[in-house]
Design an enzyme around this catalytic site. Structure first.
Site, short mmCIF file in Angstrom:
data_model
loop_
_atom_site.label_atom_id
_atom_site.label_comp_id
_atom_site.label_asym_id
_atom_site.label_seq_id
_atom_site.Cartn_x
_atom_site.Cartn_y
_atom_site.Cartn_z
N HIS A 1 0.39 -1.08 -0.22
CA HIS A 1 -0.25 0.29 0.27
C HIS A 1 0.85 1.50 -0.14
O HIS A 1 0.77 1.99 -0.84
CB HIS A 1 -0.92 -0.24 1.33
N GLU A 2 1.95 1.57 0.60
CA GLU A 2 2.92 2.85 0.95
C GLU A 2 3.89 2.36 -0.50
O GLU A 2 3.93 3.54 -0.59
CB GLU A 2 3.04 2.72 2.50
N HIS B 1 1.78 4.69 -2.67
CA HIS B 1 1.94 6.46 -2.87
C HIS B 1 3.47 6.56 -3.18
O HIS B 1 3.84 8.08 -3.87
CB HIS B 1 2.41 6.37 -0.92
#
Length: 334
Positions: A18-19, A22
């Site tokens: 997920h990170e 980003h």
């Protein structure tokens, strides 16, 4: 101990991916990233490369990407708030998007090694509705009630939703399309609606891909239906599982094999991705909503006001999480 280790690995993968979404898009659009952290609390392992600190922190819970100007005012040309709206939306959206990509990869792996159920029938039970209707082993289900079938999951879904009503099933036998009327029955043991057929399993990349996409579609539909019922008070919060409940589930699944862990991780990844896209303050979906409002207004929402909304939302989420965790513990030891 095994449960804890497996849970840390599973959650670590979900958060990292997920990170990473980003982080990668932030770097691509030229945003200055101060830190890419996995976990919370004091730093355990860390290194600095360029402008970015990469760290693994003490508490294996969550993670974050700290970008210049994301939560504070900044005049740096490489800050988050200086980038075009679409670029910022892409950065925020990339986290949940990567969770869906991870889910596709994991489900693809699962269905490839386990095998994907096909629409070809391997066995018809004696005296079952299918046998009474004239369906035979080797037949391929082409359509149900005039709607073309692509996966076995669609077959079971249509049968389940029939509630015992007659079904017009189109089969292919020796290249010929045949129409069969089948009246499903309810199994006394499982209370499921059945017609008495078993699928043929096939190991192929294409069928694994189809089933992976169908699985994600079904999970998303199920989550949205649950949330709608939760808002409408048709279900209660007792059906919601928090971190303790998930860790317990991971522990149970870890005893059944690696592929089951892969499948569960895929399910959790879809949940994480979808929940983060909801317009709830402090989550990615809310940040995207504020950016869309900025795009429509032609100017940003006051950063202090937005920050306060996210802070309040975060506080509500944490309160809800504590409540759900308490429920999980009660279920575990009740």
């Amino acid at each position: 101990m095994v449960t804890a280790i497996v849970a840390i690995i599973v959650f670590g993968i979900l958060v990292f991916i997920h990170e990473l979404g980003h982080f990668t898009v932030a770097k691509l659009v030229g945003i200055k990233v101060h830190e890419f952290a996995l976990g919370m609390g004091p730093k355990l392992i860390y290194t600095t490369k360029g402008d970015t600190l990469y760290s693994i922190r003490l508490l294996p819970l969550g993670g974050y990407v700290k970008m210049e100007g994301e939560d504070e005012k900044s005049e740096d040309e490489r800050s988050f708030n200086k980038k075009p709206v679409l670029a910022r939306i892409a950065v925020i959206f990339a986290g949940p998007f990567m969770n869906f990509i991870l889910a596709i990869v994991l489900f693809l792996t699962f269905f490839y090694f386990v095998g994907s159920p096909t629409t070809i029938i391997s066995k018809v039970q004696d005296q079952s509705p299918a046998q009474v209707a004239g369906i035979e082993a080797g037949d391929s289900i082409y359509a149900i009630n005039g709607q073309k079938i692509h996966t076995w999951e669609e077959v079971t879904e249509r049968i389940s939703k029939s509630e015992g009503s007659p079904m017009e099933i189109t089969i292919i036998r020796d290249g010929e399309h045949l129409e069969k009327t089948v009246i499903p029955m309810q199994d006394e043991t499982s209370n499921r609606i059945l017609i008495g057929i078993t699928t043929t399993m096939k190991k192929s990349l294409s069928s694994a891909g189809e089933n992976a996409l169908f699985a994600i579609k079904s999970i998303v539909r199920g989550i949205l239906e649950f949330l709608r019922n939760l808002v409408g008070r048709k279900v209660n919060t007792g059906e919601v599982m928090g971190p303790v409940g998930i860790i317990n589930l991971v522990g149970e699944v870890s005893r059944t094999g690696l592929l089951d862990i892969v499948s569960l991780t895929a399910v959790l990844s879809v949940n994480l991705g979808l929940m983060n896209l909801l317009p709830i303050p402090a989550l990615d979906g809310s940040r995207i909503l504020f950016l869309i409002i900025e795009m429509l207004r032609g100017k940003p929402v006051d950063q202090d006001k937005e920050g306060m909304i996210h802070l309040i939302g975060f506080g509500i989420l944490m309160t809800f999480m504590v409540f759900i965790t308490f429920q999980d513990i009660q279920k575990l030891f009740g």
